[in-house]
Design a protein around this motif. Sequence first.
Motif, PDB file in Angstrom:
ATOM      1  N   ILE A   8     -30.659  -3.977  60.952  1.00 36.57           N
ATOM      2  CA  ILE A   8     -29.469  -4.311  60.143  1.00 36.57           C
ATOM      3  C   ILE A   8     -29.771  -3.962  58.682  1.00 36.57           C
ATOM      4  N   LEU A  13     -19.454 -11.178  56.832  1.00 39.84           N
ATOM      5  CA  LEU A  13     -20.655 -11.726  57.491  1.00 39.84           C
ATOM      6  C   LEU A  13     -21.665 -12.221  56.462  1.00 39.84           C
ATOM      7  N   CYS A  19     -33.066  -9.831  49.782  1.00 41.33           N
ATOM      8  CA  CYS A  19     -32.764  -9.400  51.147  1.00 41.33           C
ATOM      9  C   CYS A  19     -33.523  -8.147  51.593  1.00 41.33           C
ATOM     10  N   HIS A  42     -33.894  -6.201  54.904  1.00 40.23           N
ATOM     11  CA  HIS A  42     -32.693  -5.399  55.156  1.00 40.23           C
ATOM     12  C   HIS A  42     -32.618  -4.068  54.417  1.00 40.23           C
TER      13      HIS A  42
HETATM   14  C1  HEC Z   1     -37.189 -12.506  56.372  1.00 40.69           C
HETATM   15  C2  HEC Z   1     -36.262 -11.469  56.762  1.00 40.69           C
HETATM   16  C3  HEC Z   1     -34.842 -11.553  56.284  1.00 40.69           C
HETATM   17  C4  HEC Z   1     -34.377 -11.758  55.012  1.00 40.69           C
HETATM   18  C5  HEC Z   1     -35.176 -11.987  53.733  1.00 40.69           C
HETATM   19  C6  HEC Z   1     -32.942 -11.684  55.085  1.00 40.69           C
HETATM   20  N1  HEC Z   1     -32.557 -11.461  56.381  1.00 40.69           N
HETATM   21 FE1  HEC Z   1     -30.650 -11.252  57.034  1.00 40.69          FE
HETATM   22  N2  HEC Z   1     -31.312 -11.061  58.947  1.00 40.69           N
HETATM   23  C7  HEC Z   1     -32.636 -11.059  59.339  1.00 40.69           C
HETATM   24  C8  HEC Z   1     -32.696 -10.994  60.791  1.00 40.69           C
HETATM   25  C9  HEC Z   1     -33.975 -10.964  61.621  1.00 40.69           C
HETATM   26  C10 HEC Z   1     -31.364 -10.970  61.253  1.00 40.69           C
HETATM   27  C11 HEC Z   1     -30.873 -10.945  62.710  1.00 40.69           C
HETATM   28  C12 HEC Z   1     -30.230 -12.276  63.059  1.00 40.69           C
HETATM   29  C13 HEC Z   1     -31.206 -13.407  63.050  1.00 40.69           C
HETATM   30  O1  HEC Z   1     -32.360 -13.237  63.451  1.00 40.69           O
HETATM   31  O2  HEC Z   1     -30.818 -14.506  62.609  1.00 40.69           O
HETATM   32  C14 HEC Z   1     -30.536 -11.005  60.071  1.00 40.69           C
HETATM   33  C15 HEC Z   1     -29.154 -10.975  60.117  1.00 40.69           C
HETATM   34  C16 HEC Z   1     -28.348 -10.934  59.005  1.00 40.69           C
HETATM   35  C17 HEC Z   1     -26.907 -10.831  59.042  1.00 40.69           C
HETATM   36  C18 HEC Z   1     -26.048 -10.769  60.282  1.00 40.69           C
HETATM   37  C19 HEC Z   1     -25.743  -9.345  60.576  1.00 40.69           C
HETATM   38  C20 HEC Z   1     -24.979  -9.184  61.867  1.00 40.69           C
HETATM   39  O3  HEC Z   1     -24.537  -8.041  62.088  1.00 40.69           O
HETATM   40  O4  HEC Z   1     -24.830 -10.156  62.604  1.00 40.69           O
HETATM   41  C21 HEC Z   1     -26.475 -10.819  57.764  1.00 40.69           C
HETATM   42  C22 HEC Z   1     -25.030 -10.699  57.267  1.00 40.69           C
HETATM   43  C23 HEC Z   1     -27.637 -10.920  56.907  1.00 40.69           C
HETATM   44  N3  HEC Z   1     -28.756 -10.993  57.692  1.00 40.69           N
HETATM   45  C24 HEC Z   1     -27.588 -10.953  55.548  1.00 40.69           C
HETATM   46  C25 HEC Z   1     -28.694 -11.194  54.743  1.00 40.69           C
HETATM   47  C26 HEC Z   1     -28.616 -11.318  53.312  1.00 40.69           C
HETATM   48  C27 HEC Z   1     -27.339 -11.174  52.503  1.00 40.69           C
HETATM   49  C28 HEC Z   1     -29.866 -11.577  52.872  1.00 40.69           C
HETATM   50  C29 HEC Z   1     -30.294 -11.869  51.472  1.00 40.69           C
HETATM   51  C30 HEC Z   1     -29.578 -12.865  50.743  1.00 40.69           C
HETATM   52  C31 HEC Z   1     -30.742 -11.597  54.033  1.00 40.69           C
HETATM   53  N4  HEC Z   1     -29.990 -11.354  55.147  1.00 40.69           N
HETATM   54  C32 HEC Z   1     -32.103 -11.811  53.989  1.00 40.69           C
HETATM   55  C33 HEC Z   1     -33.727 -11.118  58.515  1.00 40.69           C
HETATM   56  C34 HEC Z   1     -33.685 -11.363  57.143  1.00 40.69           C
END
Ligand code: HEC
Length: 121
Positions: free
Chosen positions: A67, A81, A51, A55
């Motif tokens: 975030i 979440l 992540c 993140h």
């Molecule tokens: C390639 C980039 C990327 C990766 C890797 C990634 N995320 Fe995300 N994440 C995002 C983006 C951009 C958003 C904003 C919502 C969307 O675009 O879907 C998001 C949104 C979220 C949210 C929602 C937060 C909210 O306040 O609504 C959560 C929870 C989350 N990610 C958890 C994770 C977790 C746990 C991992 C690893 C297992 C992860 N993400 C890996 C890009 C990433």
Amino acid sequence: MKKNIIFLLIYIAVYGCYWENQEALYPVDQFCDTAFVSFSGDILPILTNNCFSCHSNSNAPENAFGITLEDHVDVSASAILIIGAINHLEGFPQMPKNGVKLDTCKIKVFEAWENQGSLDN
Ligand code: HEC
């Protein structure tokens, strides 16, 4: 004598398959240690590897709309979440975004950490 060898071969074949298919035969929990989950020892490594490209505190502004999921306070506040997101439940963004779903054990470990009180341990 010949018969015994044939029985032996059948036994080996069947038993060999049995061992190879352990994971298919038994639920994942048996191989997945969720007894005492630690934030620093278990949760942070999962987040770091899957992540943080988006993140971490330094990458989030550019890659995840700010975030952050690096500090305990952020991860514990978003635990529900995160569980929805990594299970790809309806109504949650599917995480890791554009990546492969985490394996079942990592998901179980995260859920266990949340169940155990989302401790900063
Ligand atoms: C390639 C980039 C990327 C990766 C890797 C990634 N995320 Fe995300 N994440 C995002 C983006 C951009 C958003 C904003 C919502 C969307 O675009 O879907 C998001 C949104 C979220 C949210 C929602 C937060 C909210 O306040 O609504 C959560 C929870 C989350 N990610 C958890 C994770 C977790 C746990 C991992 C690893 C297992 C992860 N993400 C890996 C890009 C990433």
